[in-house]
Design a protein around this motif. Structure first.
Motif, PDB file in Angstrom:
ATOM      1  N   UNK A  68       7.151  45.258   1.013  1.00  0.00           N
ATOM      2  CA  UNK A  68       6.977  45.654  -0.389  1.00  0.00           C
ATOM      3  C   UNK A  68       7.654  44.633  -1.296  1.00  0.00           C
ATOM      4  N   UNK A  69       8.830  44.158  -0.881  1.00  0.00           N
ATOM      5  CA  UNK A  69       9.549  43.151  -1.667  1.00  0.00           C
ATOM      6  C   UNK A  69       8.752  41.857  -1.759  1.00  0.00           C
ATOM      7  N   UNK A  70       8.035  41.530  -0.707  1.00  0.00           N
ATOM      8  CA  UNK A  70       7.218  40.308  -0.697  1.00  0.00           C
ATOM      9  C   UNK A  70       6.179  40.327  -1.821  1.00  0.00           C
ATOM     10  N   UNK A  71       5.689  41.506  -2.174  1.00  0.00           N
ATOM     11  CA  UNK A  71       4.662  41.607  -3.213  1.00  0.00           C
ATOM     12  C   UNK A  71       5.232  41.353  -4.605  1.00  0.00           C
ATOM     13  N   UNK A  72       6.565  41.434  -4.731  1.00  0.00           N
ATOM     14  CA  UNK A  72       7.206  41.165  -6.007  1.00  0.00           C
ATOM     15  C   UNK A  72       7.193  42.363  -6.937  1.00  0.00           C
ATOM     16  N   UNK A  73       7.986  42.257  -7.997  1.00  0.00           N
ATOM     17  CA  UNK A  73       8.081  43.310  -9.010  1.00  0.00           C
ATOM     18  C   UNK A  73       8.362  44.678  -8.385  1.00  0.00           C
ATOM     19  N   UNK A  74       9.456  44.746  -7.649  1.00  0.00           N
ATOM     20  CA  UNK A  74       9.801  45.983  -6.946  1.00  0.00           C
ATOM     21  C   UNK A  74      11.257  46.363  -7.195  1.00  0.00           C
ATOM     22  N   UNK A  75      11.506  47.670  -7.075  1.00  0.00           N
ATOM     23  CA  UNK A  75      12.859  48.209  -7.018  1.00  0.00           C
ATOM     24  C   UNK A  75      13.036  48.827  -5.634  1.00  0.00           C
ATOM     25  N   UNK A  76      13.969  48.313  -4.841  1.00  0.00           N
ATOM     26  CA  UNK A  76      14.280  48.888  -3.543  1.00  0.00           C
ATOM     27  C   UNK A  76      15.394  49.906  -3.744  1.00  0.00           C
ATOM     28  N   UNK A  77      15.068  51.174  -3.523  1.00  0.00           N
ATOM     29  CA  UNK A  77      15.990  52.258  -3.847  1.00  0.00           C
ATOM     30  C   UNK A  77      16.746  52.691  -2.591  1.00  0.00           C
ATOM     31  N   UNK A  78      18.045  52.350  -2.533  1.00  0.00           N
ATOM     32  CA  UNK A  78      18.872  52.748  -1.403  1.00  0.00           C
ATOM     33  C   UNK A  78      18.485  52.040  -0.122  1.00  0.00           C
ATOM     34  N   UNK A  79      18.884  52.640   1.020  1.00  0.00           N
ATOM     35  CA  UNK A  79      18.487  52.178   2.343  1.00  0.00           C
ATOM     36  C   UNK A  79      18.956  50.767   2.672  1.00  0.00           C
ATOM     37  N   UNK A  80      20.045  50.344   2.050  1.00  0.00           N
ATOM     38  CA  UNK A  80      20.586  49.027   2.342  1.00  0.00           C
ATOM     39  C   UNK A  80      19.669  47.900   1.923  1.00  0.00           C
ATOM     40  N   UNK A  81      18.858  48.137   0.890  1.00  0.00           N
ATOM     41  CA  UNK A  81      17.885  47.127   0.470  1.00  0.00           C
ATOM     42  C   UNK A  81      18.496  45.767   0.220  1.00  0.00           C
ATOM     43  N   UNK A  82      19.660  45.749  -0.438  1.00  0.00           N
ATOM     44  CA  UNK A  82      20.271  44.460  -0.755  1.00  0.00           C
ATOM     45  C   UNK A  82      20.744  43.734   0.492  1.00  0.00           C
ATOM     46  N   UNK A  83      21.103  44.489   1.536  1.00  0.00           N
ATOM     47  CA  UNK A  83      21.541  43.879   2.786  1.00  0.00           C
ATOM     48  C   UNK A  83      20.354  43.369   3.600  1.00  0.00           C
ATOM     49  N   UNK A  84      19.227  44.056   3.492  1.00  0.00           N
ATOM     50  CA  UNK A  84      18.021  43.618   4.198  1.00  0.00           C
ATOM     51  C   UNK A  84      17.547  42.266   3.689  1.00  0.00           C
ATOM     52  N   UNK A  85      17.731  42.006   2.400  1.00  0.00           N
ATOM     53  CA  UNK A  85      17.268  40.744   1.819  1.00  0.00           C
ATOM     54  C   UNK A  85      18.449  39.845   1.466  1.00  0.00           C
ATOM     55  N   UNK A  86      19.500  39.958   2.252  1.00  0.00           N
ATOM     56  CA  UNK A  86      20.685  39.128   2.028  1.00  0.00           C
ATOM     57  C   UNK A  86      20.306  37.643   2.072  1.00  0.00           C
ATOM     58  N   UNK A  87      20.828  36.890   1.126  1.00  0.00           N
ATOM     59  CA  UNK A  87      20.542  35.460   1.061  1.00  0.00           C
ATOM     60  C   UNK A  87      19.540  35.091  -0.006  1.00  0.00           C
ATOM     61  N   UNK A  88      18.729  36.070  -0.450  1.00  0.00           N
ATOM     62  CA  UNK A  88      17.782  35.807  -1.526  1.00  0.00           C
ATOM     63  C   UNK A  88      18.540  35.729  -2.851  1.00  0.00           C
ATOM     64  N   UNK A  89      18.188  34.757  -3.669  1.00  0.00           N
ATOM     65  CA  UNK A  89      18.895  34.557  -4.933  1.00  0.00           C
ATOM     66  C   UNK A  89      18.172  35.140  -6.139  1.00  0.00           C
ATOM     67  N   UNK A  90      16.959  35.646  -5.929  1.00  0.00           N
ATOM     68  CA  UNK A  90      16.223  36.236  -7.064  1.00  0.00           C
ATOM     69  C   UNK A  90      16.333  37.762  -7.034  1.00  0.00           C
ATOM     70  N   UNK A  91      17.545  38.242  -6.814  1.00  0.00           N
ATOM     71  CA  UNK A  91      17.805  39.679  -6.658  1.00  0.00           C
ATOM     72  C   UNK A  91      18.888  40.118  -7.643  1.00  0.00           C
ATOM     73  N   UNK A  92      18.676  41.266  -8.276  1.00  0.00           N
ATOM     74  CA  UNK A  92      19.704  41.904  -9.090  1.00  0.00           C
ATOM     75  C   UNK A  92      20.154  43.161  -8.352  1.00  0.00           C
ATOM     76  N   UNK A  93      21.403  43.151  -7.915  1.00  0.00           N
ATOM     77  CA  UNK A  93      21.941  44.251  -7.109  1.00  0.00           C
ATOM     78  C   UNK A  93      22.725  45.204  -8.018  1.00  0.00           C
ATOM     79  N   UNK A  94      22.221  46.430  -8.130  1.00  0.00           N
ATOM     80  CA  UNK A  94      22.778  47.401  -9.075  1.00  0.00           C
ATOM     81  C   UNK A  94      23.369  48.587  -8.311  1.00  0.00           C
ATOM     82  N   UNK A  95      24.507  49.083  -8.780  1.00  0.00           N
ATOM     83  CA  UNK A  95      25.107  50.283  -8.177  1.00  0.00           C
ATOM     84  C   UNK A  95      25.457  51.282  -9.268  1.00  0.00           C
ATOM     85  N   UNK A  96      25.199  52.563  -8.962  1.00  0.00           N
ATOM     86  CA  UNK A  96      25.508  53.655  -9.891  1.00  0.00           C
ATOM     87  C   UNK A  96      26.580  54.544  -9.266  1.00  0.00           C
TER      88      UNK A  96
END
Length: 273
Positions: free
Chosen positions: A81-109
């Motif tokens: 889903x991330x490959x398609x672009x324009x996505x929000x990965x909600x939970x599930x360690x999304x930021x860790x799954x795509x670790x190393x990518x620089x076009x990511x905004x990692x948000x925590x509430x």
């Protein structure tokens, strides 16, 4: 635009914020609903998702490894889903799954515990004591999942680009802040390189799924990486035959040009509890 990942504590109202953010940005929100929608095409059922979603896997028995394979398959849904672009990965360690990518905004509430209890109890029309117990268990489960599976402290502020205390900041202000962040030109500049890295991550994850599904390979600990179609499998197995089988399985995955091994053979038999 940039990929957004969301980490949240239960009772912060993060889901409503994520939905509104996706609407304003015209992003796809990859949440449990979206995962369930896509799951059948990956061979997953709702019952399987219930067993593995945000729960740390074990790798001791064949059944354990199958559950881990299901979790990795669910992660493929997020990655592709991330490959398609324009996505929000909600939970599930999304930021860790795509670790190393620089076009990511990692948000925590986050929010104070008792504020979360009050908000959750009002929203769900339940007794505050029940809300308190559910939130406490959720914190332990989600934090434990990230710690066990990704070896990261869920509460480490340096793991995120933006953190919001939802008790202190209005929903509209938080949304405006994230929308401004994803338009940072530095994220756009790194997009091509990041998408190439994402392709490697997806390929490695596909190989991981194949190996975990196999009853002939009992990898006790593994790390699978990919670069330009070449997959490298490291870790520990119990025989030379398992190394050959792991390489054979890897080479059957679409997109794999070759597979290499740095696997070590060790003598290990799990004890009975």
């Amino acid at each position: 635009m940039a990929i957004i990942t969301i980490s949240r504590e239960m009772g912060t109202g993060a889901y409503a914020i994520a939905k509104e953010l996706a609407k304003k940005l015209k992003y796809t929100l990859v949440d449990r609903v979206k995962i369930e929608e896509l799951a059948p095409s990956y061979g997953l059922t709702t019952e399987i998702l219930e067993r593995v979603d945000e729960k740390p896997p074990s790798y001791r028995t064949a059944e354990d490894r199958l559950q881990a394979a299901y979790l990795s398959t669910m992660e493929l849904i997020l990655l592709e889903s991330a490959r398609k672009g324009n996505v929000i990965l909600y939970g599930r360690g999304g930021q860790d799954l795509i670790e190393g990518l620089d076009n990511v905004v990692k948000v925590r509430f986050v929010a104070p515990f008792e504020d979360r209890v009050e908000k959750f109890a009002e929203r769900e029309w339940i007794d505050p004591e029940l809300a308190r117990d559910l939130i406490r268990k959720s914190d332990h489960q989600l934090g434990g999942f990230i710690h066990f599976y990704f070896n990261r402290d869920w509460n480490d502020p340096l793991a995120y680009d933006i953190m919001f205390n939802t008790t202190r900041i209005s929903q509209s202000a938080m949304i405006d802040c994230v929308m401004a962040a994803v338009k940072d030109p530095r994220l756009k500049e790194s997009e091509e390189e990041s998408m190439a890295l994402l392709e490697d991550i997806i390929l490695a994850k596909r190989v991981q799924v194949e190996i975990l599904r196999s009853s002939s390979v009992r990898i006790l600990q593994s790390r699978i990486t990919a670069e330009d179609g070449v997959v490298t499998i490291s870790g520990h197995v119990q025989s030379e035959e398992e190394i050959e089988e792991a390489l054979r399985l890897a080479r059957t995955v679409d997109g794999v040009a070759d597979a290499e091994s740095t696997l070590d053979v060790i003598s290990f038999k799990p004890t009975k509890d």
